[in-house]
Write an enzyme that holds these catalytic residues in place. Structure first.
Site, short mmCIF file in Angstrom:
data_model
loop_
_atom_site.label_atom_id
_atom_site.label_comp_id
_atom_site.label_asym_id
_atom_site.label_seq_id
_atom_site.Cartn_x
_atom_site.Cartn_y
_atom_site.Cartn_z
N GLY A 59 -1.41 0.75 3.81
CA GLY A 59 -0.70 2.01 3.67
C GLY A 59 -0.06 2.48 4.96
O GLY A 59 -0.58 2.27 6.06
N SER A 60 1.09 3.13 4.83
CA SER A 60 1.84 3.74 5.94
C SER A 60 2.32 2.73 6.98
O SER A 60 2.68 3.11 8.09
CB SER A 60 1.00 4.82 6.63
OG SER A 60 0.68 5.85 5.72
N GLY A 113 0.80 -1.22 0.00
CA GLY A 113 0.00 0.00 0.00
C GLY A 113 0.83 1.27 0.00
O GLY A 113 2.05 1.27 0.24
N HIS A 114 0.16 2.38 -0.26
CA HIS A 114 0.82 3.68 -0.37
C HIS A 114 1.52 4.06 0.94
O HIS A 114 1.01 3.82 2.03
CB HIS A 114 -0.18 4.76 -0.77
CG HIS A 114 -1.27 5.00 0.20
ND1 HIS A 114 -2.36 4.17 0.33
CD2 HIS A 114 -1.45 5.98 1.12
CE1 HIS A 114 -3.16 4.62 1.27
NE2 HIS A 114 -2.63 5.72 1.78
N ASN A 115 2.71 4.63 0.79
CA ASN A 115 3.53 5.12 1.91
C ASN A 115 4.08 4.01 2.80
O ASN A 115 4.68 4.30 3.84
CB ASN A 115 2.77 6.12 2.79
CG ASN A 115 2.46 7.41 2.07
OD1 ASN A 115 1.32 7.65 1.68
ND2 ASN A 115 3.46 8.24 1.86
#
Length: 333
Positions: free
Chosen positions: A262-263, A243-245
């Site tokens: 994400g993150s 996922g993003h980040n």
């Protein structure tokens, strides 16, 4: 998807942003210029960082942002820590919407495949003229390489894979057939009861380290603000979703059909069994092991082995499985 470019001219001030987007300021100068954005754990100083997740609260003690963007509930929780650090607060009822507005004022969207600079054929692949290919790069038929992408020496990309705009791939990396590296992540301007969620602009990128290997049909989403990263020598099996980040450390082994939210931060040398899922904003310490089909929803300490859903230390998981087996046989635990 769009490629976001920094708008020319002066960056907006906090006063201008609050006037346009709403909210109120605490310990902030209205003249403060918002020229850079980043997460709460950004390694370098930034003008503004959003905070809307429980697990990011602990970042405030070391946060290098000048101002934090949060709703009233989170602002109340971090008030003392933010004051101790001298951090300003922009309190907004919809921080995701405010962030979206800030991004749209700092960046302008453009077509990453602008017809004024059409891709060129490299063998049976298509490469944007602004992409950079190192020595010995091998592109299989059907590969697409986007504007600003940089592939290091000796990179190999399998049939039908896409390395999209501004992605960085380290030397000796191998990207399997059908992989998508740098698609927009799932960052949304959404709130409970909202029936029309909108995607946030994803102005970040993806950085793959040296000798990273991605199996077939792996998807690595680009960061909303910074980079989604995978460290040197990590190995990802087929159908993995990053996922993003997210930040994946060095030398990790991630088996097929794993999903990482994400993150989330995964330390060096972590092994993750097939079909395991890790929720967003989790932390997995260096050297940890995650059993197959486990569901991680929090923090896994370094060097420990966890399993089950929700994931718990391995010994506790096995004891629980034994108790359930006895109950299923009609015996007392």
């Amino acid at each position: 998807m769009l490629r976001w470019h920094r708008r020319p001219g002066d960056a907006p001030t906090l006063g201008e942003l609050v006037a346009a987007l709403g909210g109120r300021l605490v310990r902030c100068r209205r003249s403060h210029v918002v020229s850079s954005l980043g997460p709460t754990d950004a390694p370098a100083p930034v003008s503004l960082a959003p905070l809307w997740h429980e697990r990011a609260v602990g970042d405030v003690a070391t946060c290098r942002a000048a101002v934090l963007l949060a709703d009233a509930a989170f602002a109340a929780r971090i008030a003392d820590a933010a004051a101790d650090r001298g951090l300003g607060l922009w309190i907004h009822p919809r921080p995701r919407r405010a962030l979206r507005g800030v991004l749209e004022r700092l960046y302008e969207p453009r077509d990453p495949w602008d017809e004024t600079e059409p891709p060129r054929a490299v063998g049976a692949a298509w490469v944007h003229p602004r992409a950079r290919l190192g020595d010995g790069v091998r592109l299989a038929p059907g590969v697409v390489v986007g504007a600003g992408a940089a592939l290091g020496d000796g990179v190999r990309v399998g049939p039908g894979a896409a390395v999209l705009h501004d992605v960085e791939v380290g030397p000796g990396a191998a990207i399997g057939p059908g992989c998508i590296v740098g698609a927009d992540g799932f960052g949304l301007d959404a709130a409970p009861g909202d029936l029309a969620p909108e995607p946030l602009p994803h102005v970040g990128t993806v950085v793959l380290g040296a000798r990273v290997r991605l199996g077939a049909n792996v998807v690595v989403a680009r960061g909303t603000l910074g980079a989604t990263s995978i460290g040197d020598d990590s190995q990802l099996d087929a159908l993995v979703q990053i996922g993003h980040n997210a930040r994946i450390g060095r030398g990790c082994v991630i088996c097929a059909q794993v999903g990482i939210g994400g993150s989330t931060a995964v330390g060096d040398g972590v092994w993750i069994g097939g079909q395991a899922g890790i929720a967003d904003h989790c932390r997995v310490g260096p050297g940890a092991r995650i059993a197959a089909q486990s569901g991680v929803i929090g923090e896994v300490p370094a060097g420990e082995t966890w399993g089950g859903t929700p994931a718990v230390p391995h010994a506790r998981w096995m004891r629980g499985a034994a108790v359930l087996a006895r109950l299923a046989r009609g015996r007392e635990p």
